[in-house]
Design a protein around this motif. Structure first.
Motif, short mmCIF file in Angstrom:
data_model
loop_
_atom_site.label_atom_id
_atom_site.label_comp_id
_atom_site.label_asym_id
_atom_site.label_seq_id
_atom_site.Cartn_x
_atom_site.Cartn_y
_atom_site.Cartn_z
N GLU A 143 0.84 -1.21 0.00
CA GLU A 143 0.00 0.00 0.00
C GLU A 143 0.87 1.26 0.00
O GLU A 143 0.62 2.19 -0.76
CB GLU A 143 -0.91 0.01 1.22
CG GLU A 143 -1.76 1.26 1.32
CD GLU A 143 -2.55 1.35 2.62
OE1 GLU A 143 -2.97 2.47 2.96
OE2 GLU A 143 -2.74 0.32 3.29
N CYS A 144 1.89 1.27 0.84
CA CYS A 144 2.75 2.45 0.92
C CYS A 144 3.56 2.66 -0.37
O CYS A 144 3.71 3.79 -0.83
CB CYS A 144 3.70 2.34 2.11
SG CYS A 144 2.89 2.46 3.72
N ALA A 159 6.34 4.33 5.46
CA ALA A 159 6.22 5.58 4.71
C ALA A 159 7.47 6.45 4.89
O ALA A 159 7.95 7.04 3.91
CB ALA A 159 4.96 6.33 5.14
N SER A 191 2.73 1.82 -3.33
CA SER A 191 1.85 2.22 -4.44
C SER A 191 1.60 3.72 -4.45
O SER A 191 1.18 4.27 -5.47
CB SER A 191 0.52 1.46 -4.35
OG SER A 191 -0.24 1.94 -3.27
N LYS A 192 1.88 4.41 -3.36
CA LYS A 192 1.67 5.86 -3.27
C LYS A 192 2.86 6.66 -3.78
O LYS A 192 2.77 7.87 -3.91
CB LYS A 192 1.35 6.25 -1.83
CG LYS A 192 0.03 5.66 -1.36
CD LYS A 192 -0.25 6.00 0.07
CE LYS A 192 -1.57 5.36 0.49
NZ LYS A 192 -1.86 5.57 1.89
N LYS A 193 3.97 6.00 -4.06
CA LYS A 193 5.13 6.71 -4.58
C LYS A 193 4.88 7.11 -6.02
O LYS A 193 4.26 6.39 -6.78
CB LYS A 193 6.39 5.85 -4.48
CG LYS A 193 6.85 5.66 -3.04
CD LYS A 193 8.24 5.13 -2.92
CE LYS A 193 9.33 5.97 -3.48
NZ LYS A 193 9.65 7.19 -2.78
N SER A 194 5.39 8.28 -6.39
CA SER A 194 5.14 8.77 -7.75
C SER A 194 6.42 8.94 -8.55
O SER A 194 6.36 9.22 -9.74
CB SER A 194 4.38 10.10 -7.69
OG SER A 194 5.14 11.05 -6.97
#
Length: 122
Positions: free
Chosen positions: A52-53, A116, A55-58
């Protein structure tokens, strides 16, 4: 954009890190799965939190999920995950940024805030 790669074993993991050396590479070392099930209860808890964490990286990130083998192989003190000077793993799960000294081990990998923070560091 995060690219996720699943590998099994030490040699495949090292080859994949080399192939992606120009990207930010994070590796989650976890128990290998047999029939879709992990032998490590800590890994079962940590994996969805780390996924989940990540997947939030861009940014340009490569996330490698590396299976370390079955319980018997992992427990062998001379396995390459434990003896390789770049890794020196002591436990699974272990999350690290390739080439950096900071890592999260065992129940730390199930702490969303710690995961995170590790993923935000340069």
């Amino acid at each position: 954009m995060v690219r996720q790669i699943v590998v099994e074993g030490f040699d495949n993991c090292m080859r994949t890190t080399e192939e992606n050396k120009n990207s930010n590479v994070y590796i989650l070392f976890s128990s290998s799965k047999v029939n879709g099930k992990s032998w490590c209860p800590d890994c079962v808890v940590a994996e969805p939190i780390v996924e989940e964490c990540i997947s939030k990286k861009s940014d340009d990130t490569v996330f490698i999920f590396c299976g370390v083998g079955d319980r018997e192989f992992w427990k062998n003190a001379s396995n390459p995950f434990r003896t390789d000077s770049r890794l020196k793993l002591k436990s699974v799960p272990t999350l690290l940024k390739w080439g950096k000294p900071k890592r999260l081990e065992e129940n730390q990998c199930a702490d969303k805030e710690l995961v995170a923070m590790l993923l935000e560091e340069d």
